[in-house]
Enzyme design. Structure first.
Site, PDB file in Angstrom:
ATOM      1  N   GLN A 250       0.816  -1.211   0.000  1.00  0.00           N
ATOM      2  CA  GLN A 250       0.000   0.000   0.000  1.00  0.00           C
ATOM      3  C   GLN A 250       0.848   1.260   0.000  1.00  0.00           C
ATOM      4  O   GLN A 250       0.458   2.282  -0.555  1.00  0.00           O
ATOM      5  CB  GLN A 250      -0.939   0.020   1.200  1.00  0.00           C
ATOM      6  CG  GLN A 250      -2.058  -1.003   1.108  1.00  0.00           C
ATOM      7  CD  GLN A 250      -2.888  -0.874  -0.149  1.00  0.00           C
ATOM      8  OE1 GLN A 250      -2.779  -1.708  -1.054  1.00  0.00           O
ATOM      9  NE2 GLN A 250      -3.701   0.153  -0.235  1.00  0.00           N
ATOM     10  N   HIS A 253       1.464   3.304  -3.200  1.00  0.00           N
ATOM     11  CA  HIS A 253       0.433   4.157  -3.807  1.00  0.00           C
ATOM     12  C   HIS A 253       0.902   5.601  -3.938  1.00  0.00           C
ATOM     13  O   HIS A 253       0.582   6.273  -4.925  1.00  0.00           O
ATOM     14  CB  HIS A 253      -0.849   4.115  -2.973  1.00  0.00           C
ATOM     15  CG  HIS A 253      -1.826   3.082  -3.419  1.00  0.00           C
ATOM     16  ND1 HIS A 253      -2.722   3.288  -4.439  1.00  0.00           N
ATOM     17  CD2 HIS A 253      -2.047   1.822  -2.977  1.00  0.00           C
ATOM     18  CE1 HIS A 253      -3.452   2.206  -4.609  1.00  0.00           C
ATOM     19  NE2 HIS A 253      -3.068   1.302  -3.739  1.00  0.00           N
ATOM     20  N   GLU A 318      -8.180   2.631   6.795  1.00  0.00           N
ATOM     21  CA  GLU A 318      -8.947   2.179   5.640  1.00  0.00           C
ATOM     22  C   GLU A 318      -8.897   0.656   5.479  1.00  0.00           C
ATOM     23  O   GLU A 318      -9.929  -0.014   5.390  1.00  0.00           O
ATOM     24  CB  GLU A 318      -8.370   2.863   4.396  1.00  0.00           C
ATOM     25  CG  GLU A 318      -8.988   2.421   3.090  1.00  0.00           C
ATOM     26  CD  GLU A 318      -8.252   3.002   1.907  1.00  0.00           C
ATOM     27  OE1 GLU A 318      -8.819   2.972   0.808  1.00  0.00           O
ATOM     28  OE2 GLU A 318      -7.107   3.459   2.053  1.00  0.00           O
ATOM     29  N   HIS A 319      -7.699   0.097   5.383  1.00  0.00           N
ATOM     30  CA  HIS A 319      -7.518  -1.350   5.248  1.00  0.00           C
ATOM     31  C   HIS A 319      -6.883  -1.893   6.519  1.00  0.00           C
ATOM     32  O   HIS A 319      -5.898  -1.333   6.997  1.00  0.00           O
ATOM     33  CB  HIS A 319      -6.579  -1.683   4.078  1.00  0.00           C
ATOM     34  CG  HIS A 319      -6.967  -1.093   2.775  1.00  0.00           C
ATOM     35  ND1 HIS A 319      -6.396   0.069   2.290  1.00  0.00           N
ATOM     36  CD2 HIS A 319      -7.865  -1.505   1.841  1.00  0.00           C
ATOM     37  CE1 HIS A 319      -6.922   0.347   1.101  1.00  0.00           C
ATOM     38  NE2 HIS A 319      -7.817  -0.589   0.811  1.00  0.00           N
ATOM     39  N   ASP A 352      -8.521  -4.679  -3.417  1.00  0.00           N
ATOM     40  CA  ASP A 352      -8.325  -3.542  -4.307  1.00  0.00           C
ATOM     41  C   ASP A 352      -8.699  -3.860  -5.749  1.00  0.00           C
ATOM     42  O   ASP A 352      -9.175  -2.984  -6.479  1.00  0.00           O
ATOM     43  CB  ASP A 352      -6.859  -3.089  -4.275  1.00  0.00           C
ATOM     44  CG  ASP A 352      -6.593  -2.061  -3.197  1.00  0.00           C
ATOM     45  OD1 ASP A 352      -7.531  -1.675  -2.494  1.00  0.00           O
ATOM     46  OD2 ASP A 352      -5.423  -1.644  -3.061  1.00  0.00           O
ATOM     47  N   HIS A 411     -48.363  25.091  12.396  1.00  0.00           N
ATOM     48  CA  HIS A 411     -48.296  23.628  12.431  1.00  0.00           C
ATOM     49  C   HIS A 411     -49.581  23.067  13.072  1.00  0.00           C
ATOM     50  O   HIS A 411     -50.179  22.108  12.579  1.00  0.00           O
ATOM     51  CB  HIS A 411     -47.092  23.155  13.259  1.00  0.00           C
ATOM     52  CG  HIS A 411     -45.788  23.175  12.527  1.00  0.00           C
ATOM     53  ND1 HIS A 411     -45.218  24.327  12.058  1.00  0.00           N
ATOM     54  CD2 HIS A 411     -44.946  22.158  12.193  1.00  0.00           C
ATOM     55  CE1 HIS A 411     -44.066  24.033  11.475  1.00  0.00           C
ATOM     56  NE2 HIS A 411     -43.872  22.709  11.541  1.00  0.00           N
TER      57      HIS A 411
END
Length: 430
Positions: A250, A253, A318-319, A352, A411
């Site tokens: 990762q 990236h 995230e992961h 992914d 109302h």
């Protein structure tokens, strides 16, 4: 007590970087608002060296691209999309419209209505993110979205063939070769040549995430999916080779991608640091992965699994990969994560690219309050109500008193009107 063995950038450095990103995105949004297509073209030339006569690909151009894509690529995309479509279809089937009679003559319900139009951003840059086409375009189509447009940047001045092929196969109604912030802004607010959408989705870097943040409200968004994050939770049954491999998987990236290890084993922590250096020495993407690890890598030594849960939920990454004796323990106990990968037999790359779950996931601690992209993100849960005349009169009497309690005279009159109209029916029933 948890011990931090390695940390990344400090909070002040991160804040300074965020400020620069925010200012850049504000300028681009304002410029495109004022100058439309000409501004989009200018930013496309500036950032992507791309200045076509039209950003939209024609049907003929798309056909030529698909026809010239190698068959193996077509087959691989088709396999991945089959898995992702099937899982998305099962998710959609789990979402039901309802109508129930809560009191005699009172009917309440909800309908799950697809968003009418969605813009999907498929990142490019260093890597052509082919899989993001499946995750966004295909999932929106399974949800029932009528108009799905997709944008992706050129790579080195060329159209990313496989990405366009994936967009087309996923069901995109319009395909544009536009990258970065300018793509998000164009889809959100529209120009003379591109009709705006109701919602924008897709992963991206810090600039893409900031663009979504600033555009939210004008359009819906899926979530703030910034630089990807990975956390590995491991004990002494894990091996350093796999831990290092999956962290770097990762980290490659981008230079801002966090990669963390929480472990109960001090020896595994030490061995992982050594193994990361060994793998970086031969990794083709080491120029990016090394910066990400050095600037954003994190190792936390914990006393036991319970402390690992506490630290992991604080990070809300995230992961999250679990390489322990009993991965199921973490499935039962963890609450803050985008997606879980349980045991050494699976990994983030599967999620992914191909296994079927969606890879657009919450980052920057957003996992504390939201999950990732799925068919439900493209559906509006809209309620409705209807009453018989007798039920309206009965509910109206309660509503009159409750409205008066809060001081809402108009109302109250809405309820009173129904009581006057239908009250005689209620008396007849009594």
């Amino acid at each position: 007590m948890a011990e931090v063995l390695k940390s990344g950038r400090n909070a002040l450095e991160i804040k300074d970087a965020d400020t620069r990103v925010k200012e850049t995105v504000e300028k681009i949004i304002s410029d495109i608002e004022n100058r439309g297509d000409s501004a989009v073209l200018q930013y496309s030339e500036m950032f992507d060296h791309w200045s076509p006569t039209s950003f939209k690909l024609s049907e003929q151009h798309i056909k030529e691209i698909v026809d010239n894509t190698p068959q193996q690529v077509i087959d691989d995309i088709r396999f991945a999309q089959k898995q992702i479509r099937f899982f998305a279809e099962q998710q959609r089937a789990s979402i039901s419209d309802i109508e129930i009679e809560t009191l005699p003559g009172v009917f309440l319900g909800h309908k799950n209505i697809p968003v009418n139009s969605v813009g999907c951003y498929i990142p490019g840059g260093r890597y052509p993110m082919v899989a993001s086409a499946h995750m966004s375009v295909l999932t929106a189509k399974v949800a029932g979205v009528k108009r799905v447009i997709a944008c992706t940047p050129p790579i080195n001045g060329k159209i990313p063939q496989a990405t366009v092929c994936a967009m087309y196969m996923a069901g995109a109604d319009e395909i544009y070769i536009i990258g970065g912030v300018q793509a998000l802004v164009t889809m959100a607010i529209g120009t003379d040549t591109i009709e705006p959408v109701d919602m924008i989705v897709g992963p991206g870097n810090a600039y893409v995430a900031e663009a979504k943040r600033q555009l939210y409200g004008r359009v819906g968004i899926d979530l703030f999916a910034g630089p990807t994050e990975v956390l590995i939770i491991a004990d002494d049954t894990a091996d350093a080779e796999m831990v290092a491999c999956d962290l770097l998987g990762q980290a490659e990236h981008g230079p801002t991608s966090p990669a963390a290890l929480i472990t109960t084993s001090a020896s595994l922590a030490r061995e992982t640091v050594i193994e990361i250096e060994r793998q970086l020495a031969k990794l083709p993407t080491a120029d990016i992965a090394r910066v990400a690890w050095e600037n954003n890598g994190l190792i936390i030594l914990v006393a036991d699994e319970d402390e690992a849960i506490l630290e992991a939920d604080k990070l809300a990454y995230e992961h999250v990969e679990v390489l322990t004796r009993d991965p199921r323990f973490f499935l039962d106990k963890l609450t803050n994560y985008g997606a879980l990968f349980l045991g050494p037999e699976t990994n983030v790359a599967y999620g992914d690219k191909v296994i079927g779950t969606n890879h657009t996931l919450p980052t920057m601690k957003a996992a504390k309050y939201t999950g990732g992209l799925w068919v439900g993100k493209f559906l509006k849960n809209c309620t409705y109500q209807r009453c018989t005349e007798e039920a309206s009169a009965m509910i109206g009497e309660y509503a009159m008193r409750l409205c008066e309690l809060e001081g809402f005279a108009a109302h109250k009159e809405q309820a009173a009107l129904r009581v006057r109209r239908y009250g005689h029916l209620l008396n007849e029933v009594k």
